[in-house]
Write an enzyme that holds these catalytic residues in place. Sequence first.
Site, PDB file in Angstrom:
ATOM      1  N   LYS A   1      39.092  22.347  70.106  1.00 45.38           N
ATOM      2  CA  LYS A   1      38.576  23.441  69.425  1.00 45.38           C
ATOM      3  C   LYS A   1      39.498  24.627  69.896  1.00 45.38           C
ATOM      4  CE  LYS A   1      33.888  25.155  68.767  1.00 45.38           C
ATOM      5  NZ  LYS A   1      32.286  24.998  69.233  1.00 45.38           N
TER       6      LYS A   1
ATOM      7  N   SER B   1      29.416  24.410  65.456  1.00 43.25           N
ATOM      8  CA  SER B   1      30.557  25.351  65.039  1.00 43.25           C
ATOM      9  C   SER B   1      31.993  24.476  65.340  1.00 43.25           C
ATOM     10  CB  SER B   1      30.375  26.323  66.178  1.00 43.25           C
ATOM     11  OG  SER B   1      30.661  26.039  67.139  1.00 43.25           O
TER      12      SER B   1
ATOM     13  N   SER C   1      26.396  22.086  68.602  1.00 48.77           N
ATOM     14  CA  SER C   1      27.491  22.485  67.826  1.00 48.77           C
ATOM     15  C   SER C   1      28.806  21.368  68.084  1.00 48.77           C
ATOM     16  CB  SER C   1      28.257  23.776  68.186  1.00 48.77           C
ATOM     17  OG  SER C   1      27.728  24.636  67.453  1.00 48.77           O
TER      18      SER C   1
HETATM   19  N1  GLN Z   1      24.528  26.638  65.182  1.00 45.06           N
HETATM   20  C1  GLN Z   1      24.200  27.212  66.738  1.00 45.06           C
HETATM   21  C2  GLN Z   1      24.245  28.637  66.579  1.00 45.06           C
HETATM   22  O1  GLN Z   1      25.009  29.099  65.683  1.00 45.06           O
HETATM   23  C3  GLN Z   1      24.707  26.633  67.686  1.00 45.06           C
HETATM   24  C4  GLN Z   1      26.166  26.847  67.898  1.00 45.06           C
HETATM   25  C5  GLN Z   1      26.776  26.255  69.339  1.00 45.06           C
HETATM   26  O2  GLN Z   1      26.213  25.079  69.555  1.00 45.06           O
HETATM   27  N2  GLN Z   1      27.825  26.634  69.312  1.00 45.06           N
HETATM   28  O3  GLN Z   1      24.245  29.389  67.798  1.00 45.06           O
END
Ligand code: GLN
Length: 479
Positions: A74, A149, A173
């Site tokens: 990532k 994400s 995410s």
């Molecule tokens: N979708 C969640 C957020 O927008 C989790 C994101 C994540 O785990 N980095 O915060």
Amino acid sequence: MSAAGILDLTAAAAADAIAGGSLSAGELFNAYRERAVEDRAAGEAGLNCFTWVAEQSAGADHPGPLGGVPLAVKDLFCTEGIPSQAGSRILEGYLPPYTATVVSRLHAGGAPLMAKTNQDEFAMGSSNENSAFGPVRNPWDRTRVPGGSSGGSAAAVAAGLAPWALGTDTGGSIRQPAALCGIVGLKPTYGAVSRYGMIAFASSLDQAGPLTRDVTDAGLMLRHMVGRDPCDATSLSVPHEIELPSAERLDGVRLGVPQELTGEGIEPGVLDAFHAALERAQELGAEVHDVHLPHAPHALSAYYVLAPAECSSNLARYDGVRYGLRASDPHDLLDMYMRTRHDGFGAEVKRRIMLGTYALSSGYYDAYYGRAQRVRTKIAEDFRAAFEQIDFVLTPTAPSVAFRLGEKTADPLAMYLNDYCTVPMSLAGIPAISIPCGSSEGLPVGLQIAGPAFSENRLLDAALALEQSFAFDARPARV
Ligand code: GLN
């Protein structure tokens, strides 16, 4: 071995083939690199999984226990001399002077860096549409999102553009994109993996973990990630070495199904697949019990105070002075700060910085931040009480299958609901894995299995037994 044959191998099988001499590490690297380069060249006409692809392998001569199997990482992991922008314009041109501990550990174990993957900006999002590099597409249906994400990592593994990938999970995410792309994603116990060199979103929640084709690969990768790191004071030595899973049955294993996370708001097709998965688990010898997590319905509200609060502090450092983007011709320092942040951050990041700054402001601190922290404690206590009666908590990973690009971008609250089932485990700091358990409308459905802190070995075993019984080996048509 034929190119198509190479791409069919799991990471563990590829490592074995290299060790046995039927495949060379160079051949494997190039087979994937070629496909990654093609996807990158296609830009948004492709899946748009990658932000950077290596020119050549930086792998060692001795492939090590990870066999020389190349890794996609990532974007938010710092990689020395290699662009690391966390999906943001504000880090344009930033070349870190050091490499994140997990990436170095995996490299040392024999997994050379092949590519950096697209993501939601600073890991904020559930659809990978909040990226300065444009959205990632779901390989099962290109009109749909891969989840977020870590969407680039998940789509790359699902599409066979990378054998495995590293993601991060703050509120879901790793697990949610794994579910939407039909692969395995594991969020380890908070502290099991070093956060050193991970560009921070919400430091008390962020945790790195594997996105892989199967449970064995997740165990193999995790084994070479965990452990105390002197550069991260929140990292811990894990009590047991991570073992490769081997269980075939679940005899006597007590599975808890929390009503609070398995009813309202979950799509019927997802619930059907979830209930079918519970039946499989019983056939394997597991007992299924109702369990209560009374504060879990408040997890999302607490998360969306705590995560923005931490992000507003973590992202204060992007001011045009030290990293990446800097506004041109500022007329004074304040003008430079403001224009750099105005131009460099996307809408979702700005929304969170404002929410977080508000929640932390004097006069509101106790009402929002303090209260959310108390809810977090209650949620952790709910899990602790539940694990006195059962071994694992099971839920669907995400409330729906992959949704269409653009479907939720205008409605942040609808987007936030994607994390309904994954955020409670994040707040409690406990490990959870998502494995594909079936499909609905031709799209994959993920099953989430969560266990007590440092139960990764048992969790991987349970996941392996279930994975074998689901026999979900469908793959999207190769792109
Ligand atoms: N979708 C969640 C957020 O927008 C989790 C994101 C994540 O785990 N980095 O915060």
